[in-house]
Design a protein around this motif. Structure first.
Motif, PDB file in Angstrom:
ATOM      1  N   GLU A 394       8.287  -9.083   8.992  1.00  0.00           N
ATOM      2  CA  GLU A 394       6.885  -9.254   9.381  1.00  0.00           C
ATOM      3  C   GLU A 394       6.243 -10.419   8.637  1.00  0.00           C
ATOM      4  O   GLU A 394       5.408 -11.150   9.195  1.00  0.00           O
ATOM      5  CB  GLU A 394       6.116  -7.966   9.106  1.00  0.00           C
ATOM      6  N   ILE A 395       6.585 -10.609   7.361  1.00  0.00           N
ATOM      7  CA  ILE A 395       6.062 -11.751   6.586  1.00  0.00           C
ATOM      8  C   ILE A 395       6.540 -13.059   7.217  1.00  0.00           C
ATOM      9  O   ILE A 395       5.761 -14.014   7.347  1.00  0.00           O
ATOM     10  CB  ILE A 395       6.507 -11.659   5.122  1.00  0.00           C
ATOM     11  N   LEU A 396       7.803 -13.113   7.625  1.00  0.00           N
ATOM     12  CA  LEU A 396       8.344 -14.313   8.264  1.00  0.00           C
ATOM     13  C   LEU A 396       7.610 -14.596   9.567  1.00  0.00           C
ATOM     14  O   LEU A 396       7.270 -15.745   9.868  1.00  0.00           O
ATOM     15  CB  LEU A 396       9.843 -14.129   8.521  1.00  0.00           C
ATOM     16  N   PRO A 404      -2.715 -13.583   9.204  1.00  0.00           N
ATOM     17  CA  PRO A 404      -2.756 -12.780   7.976  1.00  0.00           C
ATOM     18  C   PRO A 404      -1.952 -11.502   8.131  1.00  0.00           C
ATOM     19  O   PRO A 404      -1.666 -11.059   9.247  1.00  0.00           O
ATOM     20  CB  PRO A 404      -4.250 -12.471   7.821  1.00  0.00           C
ATOM     21  N   LEU A 405      -1.597 -10.913   7.019  1.00  0.00           N
ATOM     22  CA  LEU A 405      -0.866  -9.640   7.010  1.00  0.00           C
ATOM     23  C   LEU A 405      -1.360  -8.838   5.817  1.00  0.00           C
ATOM     24  O   LEU A 405      -1.195  -9.250   4.663  1.00  0.00           O
ATOM     25  CB  LEU A 405       0.654  -9.886   6.895  1.00  0.00           C
ATOM     26  N   SER A 406      -1.983  -7.709   6.091  1.00  0.00           N
ATOM     27  CA  SER A 406      -2.557  -6.886   5.017  1.00  0.00           C
ATOM     28  C   SER A 406      -1.602  -5.774   4.626  1.00  0.00           C
ATOM     29  O   SER A 406      -1.017  -5.092   5.489  1.00  0.00           O
ATOM     30  CB  SER A 406      -3.902  -6.285   5.463  1.00  0.00           C
ATOM     31  N   ILE A 407      -1.452  -5.590   3.297  1.00  0.00           N
ATOM     32  CA  ILE A 407      -0.636  -4.511   2.739  1.00  0.00           C
ATOM     33  C   ILE A 407      -1.586  -3.510   2.092  1.00  0.00           C
ATOM     34  O   ILE A 407      -2.409  -3.873   1.251  1.00  0.00           O
ATOM     35  CB  ILE A 407       0.350  -5.040   1.686  1.00  0.00           C
ATOM     36  N   VAL A 408      -1.451  -2.235   2.497  1.00  0.00           N
ATOM     37  CA  VAL A 408      -2.312  -1.166   1.983  1.00  0.00           C
ATOM     38  C   VAL A 408      -1.453  -0.147   1.270  1.00  0.00           C
ATOM     39  O   VAL A 408      -0.522   0.413   1.870  1.00  0.00           O
ATOM     40  CB  VAL A 408      -3.103  -0.492   3.118  1.00  0.00           C
ATOM     41  N   MET A 409      -1.771   0.115  -0.027  1.00  0.00           N
ATOM     42  CA  MET A 409      -1.016   1.100  -0.796  1.00  0.00           C
ATOM     43  C   MET A 409      -1.967   2.254  -1.133  1.00  0.00           C
ATOM     44  O   MET A 409      -3.066   2.043  -1.656  1.00  0.00           O
ATOM     45  CB  MET A 409      -0.468   0.471  -2.077  1.00  0.00           C
ATOM     46  N   ILE A 410      -1.536   3.480  -0.796  1.00  0.00           N
ATOM     47  CA  ILE A 410      -2.365   4.674  -0.943  1.00  0.00           C
ATOM     48  C   ILE A 410      -1.699   5.641  -1.901  1.00  0.00           C
ATOM     49  O   ILE A 410      -0.483   5.870  -1.811  1.00  0.00           O
ATOM     50  CB  ILE A 410      -2.581   5.354   0.424  1.00  0.00           C
ATOM     51  N   ASP A 411      -2.515   6.284  -2.769  1.00  0.00           N
ATOM     52  CA  ASP A 411      -1.999   7.287  -3.698  1.00  0.00           C
ATOM     53  C   ASP A 411      -2.954   8.476  -3.688  1.00  0.00           C
ATOM     54  O   ASP A 411      -4.183   8.318  -3.685  1.00  0.00           O
ATOM     55  CB  ASP A 411      -1.916   6.703  -5.112  1.00  0.00           C
ATOM     56  N   VAL A 412      -2.399   9.694  -3.665  1.00  0.00           N
ATOM     57  CA  VAL A 412      -3.221  10.916  -3.668  1.00  0.00           C
ATOM     58  C   VAL A 412      -3.702  11.170  -5.089  1.00  0.00           C
ATOM     59  O   VAL A 412      -2.897  11.241  -6.032  1.00  0.00           O
ATOM     60  CB  VAL A 412      -2.407  12.124  -3.154  1.00  0.00           C
ATOM     61  N   ALA A 506      -0.586 -13.270  -2.006  1.00  0.00           N
ATOM     62  CA  ALA A 506       0.841 -13.469  -2.300  1.00  0.00           C
ATOM     63  C   ALA A 506       1.557 -13.910  -1.016  1.00  0.00           C
ATOM     64  O   ALA A 506       1.050 -13.712   0.100  1.00  0.00           O
ATOM     65  CB  ALA A 506       1.477 -12.190  -2.838  1.00  0.00           C
ATOM     66  N   ARG A 507       2.765 -14.514  -1.215  1.00  0.00           N
ATOM     67  CA  ARG A 507       3.509 -15.016  -0.050  1.00  0.00           C
ATOM     68  C   ARG A 507       4.887 -14.364   0.109  1.00  0.00           C
ATOM     69  O   ARG A 507       5.557 -14.614   1.108  1.00  0.00           O
ATOM     70  CB  ARG A 507       3.685 -16.529  -0.161  1.00  0.00           C
ATOM     71  N   THR A 508       5.297 -13.546  -0.853  1.00  0.00           N
ATOM     72  CA  THR A 508       6.598 -12.875  -0.752  1.00  0.00           C
ATOM     73  C   THR A 508       6.401 -11.372  -0.708  1.00  0.00           C
ATOM     74  O   THR A 508       5.329 -10.867  -1.099  1.00  0.00           O
ATOM     75  CB  THR A 508       7.515 -13.246  -1.925  1.00  0.00           C
TER      76      THR A 508
END
Length: 538
Positions: A394-396, A404-412, A506-508
């Protein structure tokens, strides 16, 4: 001196040498049709002519009689071998078994034994007299046993000649030269033998019948070397017509059946007489259905269900018949029963359909297994391994499309307390409910995965930071309203969220995940139950 070399003796020895040459040649061809019979025939002839030569060279009466007695082995057996060869060559061997063939040698053996013991009964030679002066020959006056042997010999030779003649008449042109050679080879010694026994012998006292086989040997050699004798076996047209397994129908120019073979009778279910009787009704109507295939210039081939038996499939080939001058005479139709082939094709089709269905099931199962391998078993979202593989691609793609490409990290939040207070089953139910929530509130292009423990990671293609933040806040607020089944009291489920965006932060892949994790840590430090965006500028 016991022996003298006379012209007649030389002629006999020459004939023996020619016969021996044929024996050597035939040994190499012994496995061809009729080869063994011809081989033994010329072995007998070689013995006969050699003994005749020794008899002609012998001076005393006693020696002449001894050699004449030995000559009777070849004299009596040669006609039997001619007969057996004619049967084999004309394809009549089914008419005689090995036992019957052995019976053919009974009379020759009896005549030989009578000749060997002639001094006791004189049934073969009744008396002897001197031949012409200077010829060193004697005249054998024949007894009744001799004439019995002659009748037997002439009968076999006559039948053999007739078989070869009929074979020549019925066979195709390519075989007729062979058959003419064989007929001449069999008739020549027969005619000379007639001269010998009818007192028309120009050399009284000399057995010239064996010399006839000199010409037989020469003709056989010519036949083998020049006319391909034994290379082909004559097959009469009617033999092929009667024994071919396929049905053959011959039509005149009015499409009337004028001939048919047993194969056609079997496929049609009528004999030739019945076909003629029904020619104006059933068959005419039948063949009129396929009138387009009766061309006067071209061959035609088609497959049909037999109009005579609806359980039979026929492959029919119709060809125009013309004579050597090109004048049209009618048609020949060859009918091949292809029922077994059609049934096999139908069965193969059923098998292929089952295989195709099974293959489709296997593909579906493979897809399910692949999906299961990529999914988290408990929550149903994608697992960490699949995330990394998909995120790299997906980054490629985002780089190629300049999106753009958004990364979402979720923690309970306080997930350990939920496990400790309500049990691990309740903790699992929280994670399952959160996974369903995320799957229900994301696009088809979005990717939801369980990163490990109580952490989830999503990537949102084509979504910038502001849109990703609004989406994350919506999930956070909805999560507060989650109801966990099978619990008597409600649980407040709060989540902390960190966001990183390609290419701003970030790009990687590793860098993006690291920045999202850093933002999640900031959310935890800010009191939890909130959303933070990476402040790192790439």
């Amino acid at each position: 001196m016991k022996y003298i070399l006379t012209p007649y003796a030389i002629a006999q020895f020459t004939s023996a040498i020619v016969s021996l040459m044929v024996v050597i040649t035939l040994w190499k061809r012994r496995f061809d049709r009729g080869g063994f019979e011809l081989f033994f025939l010329f072995v007998a002839l070689t013995e006969w002519t050699f003994c005749n030569g020794m008899e002609a060279a012998a001076v005393t009466l006693r020696l002449k009689i001894i050699w004449s007695q030995w000559a009777y082995i070849g004299t009596q057996t040669a006609p039997v071998f001619i007969f057996l060869f004619a049967l084999k060559y004309s394809r009549k061997t089914k008419d005689i078994s090995i036992g019957k063939a052995a019976l053919l040698f009974i009379v020759p053996m009896i005549i030989f034994l009578l000749a060997a013991t002639n001094n006791q009964h004189h049934l073969v030679w009744s008396s002897y007299s001197l031949g012409q002066i200077g010829t060193n020959s004697i005249i054998y006056n024949h007894g009744p046993a001799f004439w019995v042997g002659i009748v037997y010999i002439f009968t076999l030779v006559a039948i053999s000649t007739t078989l070869l003649f009929l074979s020549s008449v019925k066979s195709q042109k390519v075989y007729r030269i062979q058959n003419v050679i064989l007929i001449l080879a069999s008739i020549t010694p027969w005619l000379i033998s007639v001269l010998y026994i009818t007192r028309l012998n120009p050399f009284p006292g000399l057995d010239i019948s064996s010399l006839g086989f000199f010409f037989t040997g020469v003709l056989i050699l010519i036949g083998i070397r020049q006319a391909n004798l034994l290379d082909y076996s004559p097959i009469a047209h009617e033999l092929l017509f009667e024994n071919i397994n396929d049905g053959v129908l011959v039509f005149n120019e009015n499409k009337k059946v004028i001939d048919m073979n047993p194969g056609a009778e079997r496929l049609i279910g009528m004999n030739f007489a019945q076909v003629i009787a029904q020619e104006s009704t059933t068959l005419i109507k039948c063949w009129n259905l396929y009138d387009d295939h009766f061309s006067r210039t071209e061959n035609s081939r088609f497959e049909i269900v037999s109009p005579f038996n609806n359980r039979t499939w026929l492959n029919i080939s119709i060809s125009p018949l013309k004579n050597k001058k090109g004048i049209f005479l009618g048609w020949v139709a060859i009918m091949e029963d292809i029922t077994l082939r059609k049934e096999t094709e139908k069965e193969l089709q059923r098998i292929n359909q089952r295989l195709a269905s099974q293959l489709d099931e296997n593909r579906q199962l493979e897809k399910q297994l692949r999906e299961q391998a990529n999914r988290d078993a408990m929550t149903g979202v994608y697992n960490r391994a699949c995330l990394k593989e998909s995120l790299a691609s997906e980054i490629l793609y985002a780089e190629q499309q300049n999106q753009p490409l958004s990364i979402v990290m979720i923690d309970v939040d306080h997930f350990k307390n939920i496990n400790d207070t309500y049990g691990h089953k309740a903790g699992d139910d929280v994670l399952i409910a959160l996974g369903k929530l995320l799957l229900s509130q994301t696009r088809d292009s979005d990717f939801v995965s369980r990163f490990g423990g109580d952490e989830f990671v999503l990537f949102l293609p084509g979504m910038n930071c502001d849109a990703a933040f609004q989406r994350a806040e919506s999930w956070r607020k909805t999560c507060k309203k989650l109801k966990i089944p099978d619990l008597s009291e409600s649980i407040n489920v709060n989540i902390s969220i960190g966001i990183a965006v390609y290419p701003d932060n970030a790009r990687t892949m590793d860098a993006l995940l690291s920045e999202a994790d850093r933002a999640l840590y900031q959310a935890k430090q800010s009191g939890r139950d909130c959303t933070k965006v990476s402040e790192f500028a790439c």
